[in-house]
Design a protein around this motif. Sequence first.
Motif, PDB file in Angstrom:
ATOM      1  N   LEU A  81       0.847  -1.190   0.000  1.00  0.00           N
ATOM      2  CA  LEU A  81       0.000   0.000   0.000  1.00  0.00           C
ATOM      3  C   LEU A  81       0.882   1.239   0.000  1.00  0.00           C
ATOM      4  O   LEU A  81       1.730   1.408   0.870  1.00  0.00           O
ATOM      5  CB  LEU A  81      -0.918  -0.016   1.237  1.00  0.00           C
ATOM      6  N   PHE A  83       0.750   5.030   0.582  1.00  0.00           N
ATOM      7  CA  PHE A  83      -0.159   5.998   1.190  1.00  0.00           C
ATOM      8  C   PHE A  83      -0.118   7.328   0.445  1.00  0.00           C
ATOM      9  O   PHE A  83       0.864   7.657  -0.207  1.00  0.00           O
ATOM     10  CB  PHE A  83       0.209   6.224   2.660  1.00  0.00           C
ATOM     11  N   ALA A  87       3.594   8.320   3.858  1.00  0.00           N
ATOM     12  CA  ALA A  87       3.763   7.734   5.200  1.00  0.00           C
ATOM     13  C   ALA A  87       5.126   7.078   5.374  1.00  0.00           C
ATOM     14  O   ALA A  87       5.229   5.962   5.880  1.00  0.00           O
ATOM     15  CB  ALA A  87       2.627   6.736   5.504  1.00  0.00           C
ATOM     16  N   LEU A  88       6.176   7.755   4.945  1.00  0.00           N
ATOM     17  CA  LEU A  88       7.530   7.236   5.174  1.00  0.00           C
ATOM     18  C   LEU A  88       7.871   7.436   6.649  1.00  0.00           C
ATOM     19  O   LEU A  88       7.454   8.419   7.256  1.00  0.00           O
ATOM     20  CB  LEU A  88       8.538   7.969   4.288  1.00  0.00           C
ATOM     21  N   PHE A  89       8.642   6.505   7.196  1.00  0.00           N
ATOM     22  CA  PHE A  89       8.996   6.617   8.614  1.00  0.00           C
ATOM     23  C   PHE A  89      10.041   7.720   8.779  1.00  0.00           C
ATOM     24  O   PHE A  89      11.157   7.597   8.281  1.00  0.00           O
ATOM     25  CB  PHE A  89       9.538   5.288   9.142  1.00  0.00           C
ATOM     26  N   PRO A  90       9.698   8.793   9.479  1.00  0.00           N
ATOM     27  CA  PRO A  90      10.621   9.931   9.548  1.00  0.00           C
ATOM     28  C   PRO A  90      11.877   9.635  10.365  1.00  0.00           C
ATOM     29  O   PRO A  90      12.878  10.318  10.209  1.00  0.00           O
ATOM     30  CB  PRO A  90       9.779  11.027  10.231  1.00  0.00           C
ATOM     31  N   HIS A  91      11.820   8.597  11.219  1.00  0.00           N
ATOM     32  CA  HIS A  91      12.976   8.318  12.070  1.00  0.00           C
ATOM     33  C   HIS A  91      13.929   7.313  11.439  1.00  0.00           C
ATOM     34  O   HIS A  91      14.959   6.993  12.019  1.00  0.00           O
ATOM     35  CB  HIS A  91      12.511   7.810  13.435  1.00  0.00           C
ATOM     36  N   LEU A  92      13.574   6.817  10.256  1.00  0.00           N
ATOM     37  CA  LEU A  92      14.464   5.882   9.569  1.00  0.00           C
ATOM     38  C   LEU A  92      14.967   6.524   8.284  1.00  0.00           C
ATOM     39  O   LEU A  92      14.271   7.341   7.682  1.00  0.00           O
ATOM     40  CB  LEU A  92      13.711   4.589   9.211  1.00  0.00           C
ATOM     41  N   PHE A 100      12.315  -2.020   5.905  1.00  0.00           N
ATOM     42  CA  PHE A 100      11.233  -2.338   6.838  1.00  0.00           C
ATOM     43  C   PHE A 100      10.286  -3.374   6.225  1.00  0.00           C
ATOM     44  O   PHE A 100       9.747  -4.223   6.920  1.00  0.00           O
ATOM     45  CB  PHE A 100      10.448  -1.068   7.197  1.00  0.00           C
ATOM     46  N   ARG A 122      17.260  11.096   5.255  1.00  0.00           N
ATOM     47  CA  ARG A 122      15.968  10.991   5.939  1.00  0.00           C
ATOM     48  C   ARG A 122      14.867  11.448   4.984  1.00  0.00           C
ATOM     49  O   ARG A 122      15.104  12.346   4.159  1.00  0.00           O
ATOM     50  CB  ARG A 122      15.932  11.885   7.175  1.00  0.00           C
ATOM     51  N   ARG A 138       9.500   0.678  -1.000  1.00  0.00           N
ATOM     52  CA  ARG A 138       9.185   0.072   0.289  1.00  0.00           C
ATOM     53  C   ARG A 138       7.998  -0.889   0.159  1.00  0.00           C
ATOM     54  O   ARG A 138       8.008  -1.984   0.699  1.00  0.00           O
ATOM     55  CB  ARG A 138       8.861   1.175   1.300  1.00  0.00           C
ATOM     56  N   ALA A 139       6.972  -0.437  -0.596  1.00  0.00           N
ATOM     57  CA  ALA A 139       5.786  -1.282  -0.758  1.00  0.00           C
ATOM     58  C   ALA A 139       6.129  -2.577  -1.504  1.00  0.00           C
ATOM     59  O   ALA A 139       5.550  -3.627  -1.235  1.00  0.00           O
ATOM     60  CB  ALA A 139       4.695  -0.516  -1.495  1.00  0.00           C
TER      61      ALA A 139
ATOM     62  N   LEU B 159       1.366   5.998   9.678  1.00  0.00           N
ATOM     63  CA  LEU B 159       2.689   5.385   9.864  1.00  0.00           C
ATOM     64  C   LEU B 159       2.581   4.004  10.508  1.00  0.00           C
ATOM     65  O   LEU B 159       3.230   3.056  10.070  1.00  0.00           O
ATOM     66  CB  LEU B 159       3.583   6.292  10.717  1.00  0.00           C
ATOM     67  N   THR B 165       0.998  -2.916   7.083  1.00  0.00           N
ATOM     68  CA  THR B 165       0.905  -3.437   5.712  1.00  0.00           C
ATOM     69  C   THR B 165       2.273  -3.902   5.212  1.00  0.00           C
ATOM     70  O   THR B 165       2.358  -4.634   4.245  1.00  0.00           O
ATOM     71  CB  THR B 165       0.350  -2.409   4.712  1.00  0.00           C
ATOM     72  N   LEU B 166       3.343  -3.456   5.877  1.00  0.00           N
ATOM     73  CA  LEU B 166       4.678  -3.906   5.468  1.00  0.00           C
ATOM     74  C   LEU B 166       5.070  -5.185   6.189  1.00  0.00           C
ATOM     75  O   LEU B 166       6.222  -5.616   6.131  1.00  0.00           O
ATOM     76  CB  LEU B 166       5.704  -2.809   5.736  1.00  0.00           C
ATOM     77  N   ARG B 172       5.848  -5.449  16.822  1.00  0.00           N
ATOM     78  CA  ARG B 172       6.954  -4.859  16.072  1.00  0.00           C
ATOM     79  C   ARG B 172       6.605  -3.436  15.678  1.00  0.00           C
ATOM     80  O   ARG B 172       7.452  -2.525  15.695  1.00  0.00           O
ATOM     81  CB  ARG B 172       7.242  -5.714  14.822  1.00  0.00           C
ATOM     82  N   LEU B 181       8.830   7.164  17.580  1.00  0.00           N
ATOM     83  CA  LEU B 181       8.220   8.434  17.180  1.00  0.00           C
ATOM     84  C   LEU B 181       7.662   9.192  18.375  1.00  0.00           C
ATOM     85  O   LEU B 181       7.589  10.409  18.369  1.00  0.00           O
ATOM     86  CB  LEU B 181       7.110   8.191  16.147  1.00  0.00           C
ATOM     87  N   TRP B 257      10.869  14.049  17.438  1.00  0.00           N
ATOM     88  CA  TRP B 257      10.588  13.874  16.002  1.00  0.00           C
ATOM     89  C   TRP B 257       9.301  14.580  15.644  1.00  0.00           C
ATOM     90  O   TRP B 257       9.159  15.145  14.589  1.00  0.00           O
ATOM     91  CB  TRP B 257      10.432  12.394  15.662  1.00  0.00           C
TER      92      TRP B 257
END
Lengths: 343, 274
Positions: A81, A83, A87-92, A100, A122, A138-139, B159, B165-166, B172, B181, B257
């Motif tokens: 999916l 988004f 909706a990327l993870f901002p901390h990675l 992921f 980032r 990523r998807a 998020l 979905t991943l 986890r 976060l 963050w």
Amino acid sequence: MDTLELTLDHALRSFRLSVALELGCETLALVGPSGAGKSSVLRAIAGLLRPERGRVALGRATWLDTDLGVDLPPERRSVGLVFQEYALFPHLDVRGNVAFGGRGRVDELLERFRISHLAAARPGDISGGERQRVALARALARDPAVLLLDEPLSALDAHTRGVVRGELAELLAELRLPTLLVTHDFEDAAALAHRVGVIVEGRILQLGAAAELLAAPADGFVASFTGANLLHGTARSGADGLTEVVLDAGGSAFSTDHAEGRVGLAVYPWEVALARNEPVDSAVNHLRGEVRSLVALGNRVRVRVGPLTAEVTAASAERLALAEGELVVASFKATATRLVPLA
Amino acid sequence: MRGPFAGALAVATAVVLAFLLLPIVAIFVDIPPGRLIDGLTDPAAVDALLVTLKTTLIANALILLFGTPAAYLIATRSFRAKPLLVTAVELPLVLPPAVAGIGLIAAFGRFGLLGGTLGFLGLEIAFTQVAVVFAVMFVASPFYLRAAISAFEAVDPALTGAARTLGAGPARTFFRVALPLAAGGLGAGWALSFARGIGEFGATIMFAGSLQGVTQTLSLAVYEQFDVDFEIALAIGAELVVISAFLLLAVKLVPSWTHSSSPSTTLSAPFASR
């Protein structure tokens, strides 16, 4: 490749979402205004929304069946999916985001989406187009059997959008996965999808190839959503086997379609020709009006004339010396004029 | 901006700053620094520091261990009684410390609600170090819970949805996405809760007493020594000022963050027992 089947029935804020779809190895676009329930369809397939009633199955694997009490959690459904805002993870970092979904193909995916050089960046530090590529990578890292795209182009600026649309079309052709994408832009849908469904207030009004929707819009909403001028009027039988529509805005126009009573008259901007004086030609419909606005779109110009929008080439607009406030005649053929029920 | 109005603003600001800072400065300048250090090595001060460290660390470990999952659950579910539940969690924030103390006695004291059961099991809580830990947890945990709930609520559901979905399961998703976060907000809330725990006085003195080396914390020791040796009381006071100032700085500097979501970085809630 398996077929994705879904039927959903779910109450949203002000209407019921009621959708049945089946898609094989193709791209299907659901197109509709915001708040039509498009994203809810994707969320229900992914398992992020549990519909009141419904069934989602991929081939022989049932992901959801409310009658049988089956409801697999999202992590056990093979979907990718993307988004709306990615909706990327901002901390990675970019690599962490792609990894992921699955560690196996990270390098290959970074390479394929031309984001290897951004692996350590980032998400907050890269451009919109790059973010979209990261979200796609990523998807796909999970090797999904179904791809879901939520407004994949809406977060991009107009310039990037065209380029990314082309890339996305190539990618989808290459992947050959059942792909459901939702968008509010009919042009995006037509460019990316084999079939397009127009969805309004939770219902699919019409489903077919983009060309079919343009040639025979099911109703006034579909017509205006696909970009047609929609004029309201009252139809009655006219001379020569044509239907005459007395327009609410004044005047009348003819169509080869048959209808009676209240109708919407749909004509696409590229079917409307402009002239200084009423031309002697095969077009039956001529509306005289004032030029209200001129908007240049690359090699075309969109001209508002009275209630109509016409699309002419930039060269023609120059030749006619079109300017705001001047009187022109807009012509369109009865054969290019569709009569549709009003929504 | 010059004139009488600007002058009035400046005067008001000066009065506020002077009033707030004078007592704090006074603690440090009332006695020479050498004597301040001497005061800290007094057995009563050392005992109080050890009791405070031990009880605060245990209480805060428990607050984090139980509070974090509880806050996550409350933040991520929507149910009808949620506002009621959040209010219940926040109630100890506004409760007068004496009420907290009497409540703890009524619940866990020898003749309290659970006193009989605990006594049967051979457990006595009141006037032990366990009572200090209980009192600290009761008054301090709401600070952490409140901040943690809003920190988890501020995590974009897209998020956590994306994580699912991943292929990530709920656990986890919590550890890899929600927790990192929310870390900024959790840290800020934890520092507040820690500071509140260090300063805890009223409920502790009622429920745990003030036995040197057992239940006498730094805050209680300041009060006790005030009658015995004013200089030792000042020294312990200075120690508490340093610890509190350090915690306040930590709250302000904690990285976040979620820029907008860092909940209440000001000490807005009542610190009733100070």
